[in-house]
Design a protein around this motif. Structure first.
Motif, PDB file in Angstrom:
ATOM      1  N   ALA A  17       0.835  -1.205   0.000  1.00  0.00           N
ATOM      2  CA  ALA A  17       0.000   0.000   0.000  1.00  0.00           C
ATOM      3  C   ALA A  17       0.868   1.252   0.000  1.00  0.00           C
ATOM      4  O   ALA A  17       0.578   2.233  -0.699  1.00  0.00           O
ATOM      5  N   ARG A  18       1.960   1.219   0.741  1.00  0.00           N
ATOM      6  CA  ARG A  18       2.854   2.376   0.801  1.00  0.00           C
ATOM      7  C   ARG A  18       3.547   2.597  -0.553  1.00  0.00           C
ATOM      8  O   ARG A  18       3.679   3.732  -1.020  1.00  0.00           O
ATOM      9  N   ALA A  19       3.984   1.507  -1.187  1.00  0.00           N
ATOM     10  CA  ALA A  19       4.639   1.627  -2.494  1.00  0.00           C
ATOM     11  C   ALA A  19       3.669   2.163  -3.541  1.00  0.00           C
ATOM     12  O   ALA A  19       4.038   2.979  -4.399  1.00  0.00           O
ATOM     13  N   ARG A  20       2.419   1.709  -3.487  1.00  0.00           N
ATOM     14  CA  ARG A  20       1.422   2.213  -4.447  1.00  0.00           C
ATOM     15  C   ARG A  20       1.142   3.688  -4.201  1.00  0.00           C
ATOM     16  O   ARG A  20       0.918   4.448  -5.151  1.00  0.00           O
ATOM     17  N   ALA A  21       1.171   4.101  -2.939  1.00  0.00           N
ATOM     18  CA  ALA A  21       0.961   5.515  -2.633  1.00  0.00           C
ATOM     19  C   ALA A  21       2.092   6.359  -3.216  1.00  0.00           C
ATOM     20  O   ALA A  21       1.859   7.394  -3.848  1.00  0.00           O
ATOM     21  N   ARG A  22       3.333   5.909  -3.019  1.00  0.00           N
ATOM     22  CA  ARG A  22       4.474   6.665  -3.560  1.00  0.00           C
ATOM     23  C   ARG A  22       4.429   6.715  -5.076  1.00  0.00           C
ATOM     24  O   ARG A  22       4.740   7.731  -5.693  1.00  0.00           O
ATOM     25  N   CYS A  23       4.055   5.606  -5.677  1.00  0.00           N
ATOM     26  CA  CYS A  23       3.966   5.559  -7.136  1.00  0.00           C
ATOM     27  C   CYS A  23       2.897   6.518  -7.657  1.00  0.00           C
ATOM     28  O   CYS A  23       3.109   7.251  -8.618  1.00  0.00           O
ATOM     29  N   ALA A  24       1.770   6.541  -6.980  1.00  0.00           N
ATOM     30  CA  ALA A  24       0.678   7.419  -7.413  1.00  0.00           C
ATOM     31  C   ALA A  24       1.064   8.882  -7.281  1.00  0.00           C
ATOM     32  O   ALA A  24       0.789   9.699  -8.165  1.00  0.00           O
ATOM     33  N   VAL A  25       1.713   9.249  -6.183  1.00  0.00           N
ATOM     34  CA  VAL A  25       2.064  10.655  -6.001  1.00  0.00           C
ATOM     35  C   VAL A  25       3.147  11.067  -6.987  1.00  0.00           C
ATOM     36  O   VAL A  25       3.158  12.201  -7.479  1.00  0.00           O
ATOM     37  N   ASP A  26       4.077  10.138  -7.317  1.00  0.00           N
ATOM     38  CA  ASP A  26       5.106  10.446  -8.311  1.00  0.00           C
ATOM     39  C   ASP A  26       4.499  10.659  -9.692  1.00  0.00           C
ATOM     40  O   ASP A  26       5.078  11.356 -10.524  1.00  0.00           O
ATOM     41  N   SER A  27       3.334  10.069  -9.905  1.00  0.00           N
ATOM     42  CA  SER A  27       2.634  10.234 -11.184  1.00  0.00           C
ATOM     43  C   SER A  27       1.631  11.377 -11.143  1.00  0.00           C
ATOM     44  O   SER A  27       0.879  11.579 -12.103  1.00  0.00           O
ATOM     45  N   GLY A  28       1.603  12.110 -10.026  1.00  0.00           N
ATOM     46  CA  GLY A  28       0.716  13.264  -9.927  1.00  0.00           C
ATOM     47  C   GLY A  28      -0.698  12.942  -9.503  1.00  0.00           C
ATOM     48  O   GLY A  28      -1.568  13.816  -9.555  1.00  0.00           O
TER      49      GLY A  28
END
Length: 381
Positions: A119-130
């Motif tokens: 869940a944390r990795a998906r959060a970081r990925c989503a924020v990096d993609s805006g």
């Protein structure tokens, strides 16, 4: 067939079937984690090797190599939620492979949807993609899955602030440091958020904790929170009339004992200046700074007898040159008591030329007064 032989055959058949069933399932191993035996899946040597090399490549910023190695790990262990999560995170961090990150995350979720790092990795990925709203949802899930994971809480708080929910971010970080008061990262995040919000009260509170728990941050804190600069804390204690606290603050600031008396005199606190100066002179009559502090304290109190005594240094006693602040204070005292010429003679020509501004407000204020005193008639400081 006899009954005995029939029973033996049944047992043999059962053992064979159990063996076949065990062969179809994943073998298990016992690992000792923090002294506790824990049953887990068997992981092949090849998968371990690929994963370890992938983690090293990722740590060194070589994302293409890390992705290739993580893929190799999945080929030898396709049931590892951790490997699929790391593959997704590395893919998301690489512009060339970002499109494949979602597939890796999906595989990980199919294996274990309760895995907090996913869940944390998906959060970081989503924020990096805006995609901040999506990132916030994943971060909230990470916190729900493991509230004791500082990284998840810090990520969630940062996303709350980014989404404009600052009060929620403050409450989240407050809860973190209350529950885990030893968390340096938690206090640092609370401190930085308070600075961004210009919340000086909270910033100072967090900074005091950080200074104890992370001394490496002391210089940064002193620069960002002037009230917590070492000399500022000394002066604050003096202004409060607490000489004991001022002495403790002076030790933390590595301020010599005579200079504490000088600062009390510069702040216009004759009782504290006298007490500290007399203490120093009792142990070291050669301290010119302490003697000047005593003289200024006597002048402030209108005690002419003490003033004369302070200026009457013991004969045959070697003296130590006064500190810059003490020298300024005595120049100012001479100007008031003996006139400008006497002050100018004591100060010397170097006091007339401008100096670089000092970060010490007391020194700068005294310097400004002395410049005004020594300036030719009709001219300002």
């Amino acid at each position: 067939m006899s009954r005995r032989h029939g029973s033996a055959a049944i047992v043999a058949a059962a053992i064979t079937l159990l063996g076949l069933a065990a062969g179809c399932a994943d073998p298990t191993v016992i690992r000792v984690i923090d002294g506790v035996p824990t049953k887990g899946r068997f992981i092949s040597y090849e998968s371990y090797a690929y994963y370890a090399r992938g983690a090293e490549a990722e740590a060194h910023g070589d994302l293409p190599l890390a992705i290739m190695l993580y893929k190799g790990a999945t080929e030898h262990d396709e049931k590892s939620v951790e490997v699929w999560t790391r593959l997704g995170a590395a893919s998301c961090a690489s512009p060339d492979a970002r499109a494949s990150a979602g597939e890796a995350f999906t595989r990980a979720e199919e294996l274990d949807p309760s895995y907090e790092p996913l869940a944390r990795a998906r959060a970081r990925c989503a924020v990096d993609s805006g995609r901040v709203a999506e990132a916030l949802q994943h971060a909230a899930r990470a916190v729900a899955l493991d509230p004791g994971q500082d990284e998840a809480v810090l990520l969630y708080a940062s996303l709350l602030e980014r989404a404009g929910r600052v009060a929620d971010a403050e409450r989240t970080l407050d809860a973190l440091v209350i529950e885990r008061p030893t968390s340096v990262q938690g206090w640092l995040a609370r401190y930085e958020l308070a600075l961004r919000r210009r919340d000086t009260v909270t910033a100072e509170r967090a900074a005091r904790v950080l200074r104890r728990r992370a001394p490496r941050l002391a210089d940064r804190i002193a620069a960002e929170v002037p009230a917590l600069a070492p000399l500022a804390e000394v002066d604050a204690a003096l202004r409060s009339g607490d000489l004991g606290a001022a002495r403790k603050a002076a030790r933390r600031a590595r301020l010599p004992a005579p200079e504490l008396a000088v600062r009390a005199a510069a702040l216009g606190l004759p009782r504290l200046a006298r007490d500290q100066a007399e203490l120093v002179l009792g142990a070291d009559p050669s301290s010119s700074s302490a003697r000047i502090a005593l003289a200024v304290a006597a002048d402030l109190a209108g005690d002419t007898a003490l003033l004369a005594s302070a200026l009457d240094a013991p004969k045959d006693t070697p003296t130590v040159a006064p500190s810059p602040l003490a020298r300024l204070l005595f120049t100012d005292l001479l100007g008031r008591r003996a006139g400008r010429d006497a002050a100018r003679a004591f100060a010397g020509p170097d006091f007339v030329s401008p100096d670089a501004p000092s970060p010490d407000p007391l020194l700068e204020a005294a310097r400004k007064r002395v410049r005004a005193l020594l300036a030719p008639s009709g001219k300002g400081a």
